[in-house]
Design an enzyme around this catalytic site. Sequence first.
Site: not given
Length: 187
Positions: A56, A96, A130
């Site tokens: 990701s 992230h 997210d």
Amino acid sequence: MLSLDFLDDVRRMNKRQLYYQVLNFGMIVSSALMIWKGLMVITGSESPIVVVLSGSMEPAFHRGDLLFLTNRVEDPIRVGEIVVFRIEGREIPIVHRVLKIHENRDRVSPCWQNGHIKFLTKGDNNAVDDRGLYKQGQHWLEKKDVVGRARGFVPYIGIVTILMNDYPKFKYAVLFLLGLFVLVHRE
């Protein structure tokens, strides 16, 4: 074919040598734990080293990259910064990038509880933010959710960890062989 000479080595050891080898093994394990705890204190992070488990964050980080984290309380979270965070109910942390910071100058707003700002994250390789990963009803992360911030990385070195998690028999074989080596090795 694998030779079982190590069993002969273990049989030839007297009790004192065997106790010494077991003590040596215990020292190695306790040293590793002390180093880990020391890194936790120095970096301020509960997990100073993590492995990227998914794609990701490509192209910034690839699956198997080893990240070094810090989590200093005094450093503000900034847009573009790569954070590792935990979501309530999930044990595996997520790596992230911070997409947005929710700042409200009105101190009465719930977004400023205890003087903390809220922020939104997104994987570089993901199409959407997210919010779908957060627990139900949660739209923003807070500083308390952050495990650490990426400060450096070593590419692909963490692939061994992924292999051990994906193939438990491989993990037990490696641990068995390492333990056996320490017990049988006589230096």
